[in-house]
Scaffold this motif. Sequence first.
Motif, PDB file in Angstrom:
ATOM      1  N   ARG A 287       0.821  -1.206   0.000  1.00 45.26           N
ATOM      2  CA  ARG A 287       0.000   0.000   0.000  1.00 45.26           C
ATOM      3  C   ARG A 287       0.859   1.261   0.000  1.00 45.26           C
ATOM      4  O   ARG A 287       1.658   1.499   0.878  1.00 45.26           O
ATOM      5  CB  ARG A 287      -0.939   0.047   1.202  1.00 45.26           C
ATOM      6  CG  ARG A 287      -1.895   1.214   1.047  1.00 45.26           C
ATOM      7  CD  ARG A 287      -2.823   1.472   2.209  1.00 45.26           C
ATOM      8  NE  ARG A 287      -3.541   0.335   2.728  1.00 45.26           N
ATOM      9  CZ  ARG A 287      -4.601  -0.205   2.177  1.00 45.26           C
ATOM     10  NH1 ARG A 287      -5.073   0.269   1.046  1.00 45.26           N
ATOM     11  NH2 ARG A 287      -5.192  -1.202   2.756  1.00 45.26           N
ATOM     12  N   ILE A 289       1.057   5.421  -0.016  1.00 48.14           N
ATOM     13  CA  ILE A 289       0.345   6.658   0.300  1.00 48.14           C
ATOM     14  C   ILE A 289       0.888   7.709  -0.657  1.00 48.14           C
ATOM     15  O   ILE A 289       2.104   7.817  -0.836  1.00 48.14           O
ATOM     16  CB  ILE A 289       0.599   7.082   1.766  1.00 48.14           C
ATOM     17  CG1 ILE A 289       0.124   5.997   2.727  1.00 48.14           C
ATOM     18  CG2 ILE A 289      -0.063   8.416   2.076  1.00 48.14           C
ATOM     19  CD1 ILE A 289      -1.358   5.711   2.671  1.00 48.14           C
ATOM     20  N   ARG A 390      -8.810   5.863   7.523  1.00 44.55           N
ATOM     21  CA  ARG A 390      -8.652   4.841   6.494  1.00 44.55           C
ATOM     22  C   ARG A 390      -7.257   4.226   6.501  1.00 44.55           C
ATOM     23  O   ARG A 390      -7.108   3.025   6.556  1.00 44.55           O
ATOM     24  CB  ARG A 390      -8.960   5.452   5.124  1.00 44.55           C
ATOM     25  CG  ARG A 390      -8.766   4.495   3.967  1.00 44.55           C
ATOM     26  CD  ARG A 390      -9.764   3.336   4.047  1.00 44.55           C
ATOM     27  NE  ARG A 390      -9.469   2.299   3.066  1.00 44.55           N
ATOM     28  CZ  ARG A 390      -8.694   1.250   3.312  1.00 44.55           C
ATOM     29  NH1 ARG A 390      -8.145   1.114   4.481  1.00 44.55           N
ATOM     30  NH2 ARG A 390      -8.482   0.347   2.379  1.00 44.55           N
ATOM     31  N   TYR A 391      -6.222   5.061   6.463  1.00 45.64           N
ATOM     32  CA  TYR A 391      -4.862   4.535   6.378  1.00 45.64           C
ATOM     33  C   TYR A 391      -4.175   4.688   7.732  1.00 45.64           C
ATOM     34  O   TYR A 391      -4.644   5.422   8.593  1.00 45.64           O
ATOM     35  CB  TYR A 391      -4.092   5.270   5.276  1.00 45.64           C
ATOM     36  CG  TYR A 391      -4.858   5.277   3.979  1.00 45.64           C
ATOM     37  CD1 TYR A 391      -5.068   4.088   3.295  1.00 45.64           C
ATOM     38  CD2 TYR A 391      -5.433   6.435   3.486  1.00 45.64           C
ATOM     39  CE1 TYR A 391      -5.826   4.059   2.139  1.00 45.64           C
ATOM     40  CE2 TYR A 391      -6.185   6.422   2.325  1.00 45.64           C
ATOM     41  CZ  TYR A 391      -6.383   5.232   1.647  1.00 45.64           C
ATOM     42  OH  TYR A 391      -7.137   5.196   0.515  1.00 45.64           O
ATOM     43  N   ASP A 394      -3.338   8.272   9.101  1.00 44.87           N
ATOM     44  CA  ASP A 394      -3.532   9.143   7.935  1.00 44.87           C
ATOM     45  C   ASP A 394      -3.626  10.631   8.267  1.00 44.87           C
ATOM     46  O   ASP A 394      -2.991  11.461   7.633  1.00 44.87           O
ATOM     47  CB  ASP A 394      -4.719   8.695   7.073  1.00 44.87           C
ATOM     48  CG  ASP A 394      -5.934   8.285   7.876  1.00 44.87           C
ATOM     49  OD1 ASP A 394      -5.936   8.517   9.094  1.00 44.87           O
ATOM     50  OD2 ASP A 394      -6.867   7.723   7.291  1.00 44.87           O
ATOM     51  N   GLY A 437      -4.494   6.449  -0.740  1.00 45.82           N
ATOM     52  CA  GLY A 437      -3.688   5.250  -0.548  1.00 45.82           C
ATOM     53  C   GLY A 437      -4.164   4.187  -1.522  1.00 45.82           C
ATOM     54  O   GLY A 437      -5.321   4.192  -1.939  1.00 45.82           O
ATOM     55  N   GLU A 514       3.126   1.697   3.487  1.00 51.12           N
ATOM     56  CA  GLU A 514       2.799   1.287   4.853  1.00 51.12           C
ATOM     57  C   GLU A 514       3.383  -0.096   5.130  1.00 51.12           C
ATOM     58  O   GLU A 514       3.451  -0.935   4.240  1.00 51.12           O
ATOM     59  CB  GLU A 514       1.280   1.192   5.033  1.00 51.12           C
ATOM     60  CG  GLU A 514       0.571   2.521   5.003  1.00 51.12           C
ATOM     61  CD  GLU A 514      -0.935   2.347   5.200  1.00 51.12           C
ATOM     62  OE1 GLU A 514      -1.432   1.202   5.105  1.00 51.12           O
ATOM     63  OE2 GLU A 514      -1.597   3.362   5.444  1.00 51.12           O
TER      64      GLU A 514
END
Lengths: 543, 325, 305
Positions: A287, A289, A390-391, A394, A437, A514
């Motif tokens: 993942r 960002i 969400r991330y 974040d 992301g 991540e």
Amino acid sequence: MNREGELVKMKSFLFAGTAAILASATMSSQAEELKIALSSEPTAADPHYHNLSTNNAFVQHIFEALTATDANQNVGPSLAESWEGVDDNTWVFKLREGVKFSDGSDFNADDVVFTFCRVLNNENNVSGSFAPDVENFASVEVSDPYTVKITTKQVEPLLPELLSQIYILSDGILEHGDLSFDPANGCGVTGEWPSVDSFNNGSMTIGTGPFVLDDFTKGSKIKMSRNDAYWGEAPAWEKVELVPVPSAGPRLAGLLAGDYDFIESPAARDVKQLGEEFGYTAKPSSRVIFLQMDVARDDSPFIEAEGGKNPFQDERVRRAVAHAINREAIVERIMDGFAEPASQFVPSEMFGAQTDPVPLTYDPEKAKALLAEAGYPDGFKVTLSATNDRYINDSQVAQAIAQFLTRVGIETDLDAMTRSIFFSRRSKREFSFSMGGWGSTSGGAASFLRQYVTTGDKERGVGGSNYGGWSDPEFDAVILEAIETVDAGKRAEMLQQAGQMALDKLGLIPVHFESTLWAYRDGLEFDGRMDQYTMAKDIRPAK
Amino acid sequence: MLLFTLQRMLQSIAVLLAVSVAVFLAVYAVGDPVELLVNPEATQLEREAMVSRLGLDQPVWMQYFTFLSNAVQGDMGTSFVHAEPALQLILSRMPATFELVFLAMLVASIIGIPLGLYVGLKEENRIARAIMTGSIFGYSIPSFWKGMVLILFFAVWLQWLPASGRGETVSVFGIPFSFLTVDGLRHLAMPVINLAIPNIALITRLTAAGASEARMQDYVKFARAKGVREKRIVRRHILRNILIPIITVLGVEFGSLIAFSTITETVFAWPGMGKLLITSIYQLDRPVVVAYVMLVTFIFVVVNLLVDFTYALLDPRVSLSERMS
Amino acid sequence: MSEMQNMSSQTRPPLADTPQRGANLRRIKRRPSVRKALLLLGIVVATGLLLPFFAPQNPYDLASFSVMDNRLPPGSEGMNGEIFWLGTDSQGRDMLSAIFYGLRISLLVGLVATAIALIIGVTVGLAAAVFGGRVETLLMRLVDFILGFPTILVALVMLAVIGRGVDKVILAIVVVQWANYARIMRSAALVERKKEYVEAAYNLGYSRLRIMFRHIMPNSLSAVLVVATIQVASAITLEATLSFLGVGVPVTEPSLGLLVANGFDFLMSGDYWISFFPGLALLVLIFSLNLAGDRLRTALDPKRS
């Protein structure tokens, strides 16, 4: 001082005693039982309900697909022992013999045909989920009970990868005559196609996987027990419980208190402080960002710049943004070291990625110089839109980015919102500057590039997330050819070329990758997976 | 009386209707749930299929009337996220919330009534004044922060109690309860205390006010003059008289506690209705949000109706027309 | 309501604009505990509004702190040699400065929202009492309707719809609170309306509006103001709660509630200061407001003087 010290000692002794008693009460029955705290709740036990990583990880306890991806997202055999591409559109899969479903019935080609039909006859699935993959099948032929030939309409080089997510049901759950892949006429099934409820209540949750479902109570917990007839390596756990605990704090507290043996994504800052009685696993994920800028509009809603221009249309400004951000500081201070600074959109180990990308260094002086050169010596004002749920971290990451940009003169305001609002507004292109992301799954580098960097084209299903309106015809030509190339070596080469073109002009700016974290009590072993799935069969007692 | 009953019920229905319109319009004005549910890799066609399956391509007023006619039949729509009837989803979380709220009220009464009696009877005494100031303190602590401090002490530092979740449950008549197991009680302890504290303050103050008023009443003075023992006066005369208003307030408070447990449930990750509401708001799961608000409104309206009727029946002095205005 | 009836039995000169205010003031001054409460309240409000000028750092200016200084415990020294007395948050923001600014935001939201709700509520309540009839029925039905709901639920759903922002939070608080004042103002005004001096004013041919605002309002205001003190506290609590749930003020201008929420994530790691101190400041603020309100009410209760 001294007396106080004594008192503290006494107290802590008392507390330790009580804690031990309470702890022993909860840990008495842990012999072959595993309690896992999940960071988000699966929405259904129906394997074809919603293509969400949370759901996929859960249903893989119970169901299996023809193929499976390993911890590093390489595809390998599962219910199919082998396969080969006969030509660009035709594939033959050899099925594994001697596999039984948890109700005792045999697995064979009929189950595969039945499953494909069910994916197409799935009333209440969310957003088609898996249907597009099967809709691309022109025919599915069964030459013997253990051989399946699939012919696709469009060339699909990634078919084995896609099939790893289509989980096989038992054809015994419905009444049927002779099964054949003929979706228009019901495929020979006479019973009513099952709804998501029949899976949630367990009546049709019959798979070939390592576990069987005992109970699925929404909002509370999922109980499973070992499938003793499982064909593969038997899991170490007699009973498994999955408990959704969305907040990181309580999840960790539950691990410390002995309520859970294993937890998903603990906060990075917490794992460093875990005592010796606990262990953790960190695994770099795919993942990324990244920052997405509105480059299509001359007048963008959240930008205030001299002359009313949109500075992001200038490549020098985008490069200034890329160099203004201290990726190491974000990784170190916000992510506690559990992330990798990103200089491209997919990790370099992935298929089609740059093996050695030019690093995007932290260079605020260069950023200021680039801004001045582009005609913005005093910078400009912009609002960065981001999610806050969400991330990993974040909203913190976005705040830090705002901090770095403000320091080089781009006065950045932050609008952090819940994901539902963010995704909805982003799709309407309401933002000028946003942080997103993307976890690449099947297809490696192609996944991000075709979705985010390619000029939008509904017909071809590309550029669906190109919310900034980036458009580079030369890039488009390369990527569109790449995704229809069956030859893997050639495809990888073209993807690398396309990836480099995307990085040269910085239509989007990568920030970091991540890492996924898992924490567990002492005495367990876990290797972690790049796709972030948590599966009980991968968790073993330490030797 | 019949007219009064009829009018009050019509009013209640009007309230429910008004709320349904307001909530429906408001909730359906936010965001686009399709974005959330659709895989970003989905094509436009799949998106459109989703929109029409959820009925989002209809004009809003059509959506409302569909909603209304279904709601009358007990169908509040289907959750976008869970594909389960929204009402069923909420009702499945109801026992957890009710358990929490009932226990919090119980704890609040057990602590609050004796404290209030003490204050009401010994008004000017130093301890009584401390209790009253303490009660202000009690309802001044922000609920979420109090929950966090509880977690900090009992879960992080002392590690006595679990920080979240519901623990082991036991099914009684098919409904799961936590308070019947040791593990369940350990999970209940902090959320119940958190929810009970402001109510301890409330009940203490109510009881104190009632007791201090009752103390001055003639019948109490008379009893005292007759030489009835103080304990007996408190039990037979004062407590009995103030219990009715306290129970009434508790009844009304029940509805708002259900709403307020949202915060406690969020802090302690208690799987009740309130937590479902917050999650559904974040996930734009409209049917669940609308159904929740309608359900809570319904509970509210019914409780108020019952309170009004009880009043009208018990207290002939309340003229019915007066209560109407 | 009993205090109102009690007051009406007192004799007063007709046509006096302020028969009650003097008496109230005297009653307030007599009680030392009231003075203490008001003093505490004054200090808190003044501190809240002035403190930002003494803050070592402007926590809203993103360039004034560095993420390299983040999550330092209280008393630590930063990169540039400054001391963070209450530690720093996850962005390297000085917690002391953040609390100073957060206190101001919380207080401002509480005061502004209460002021607006008060004006609307008082006007509606007065109008209902003075005009009577259909107007009264309609207005009071609306009031009952709004008061019938748990405030948190209404505000939560509302903000979920209109989005976060200081102005929006104020709007939500006004919507849930004005009805309180309307109800109290109406019953106080109804009592006043029946008094001789009002009747006399009618006889003198003063306009309804003049009677409403010049005669009835000043004399029924004390009950409303007591409630207002407590309502400021509940407005602040509501704002904090909404911010905690993620629908309140924006992250770049944190109120106390949002500071607590930001710190919640770090609680388990033992970085207690990020959420503990802002919460403590919030508690002091709300407690002093409630205490002042309670003392005022006791002082104004004629039964106790």
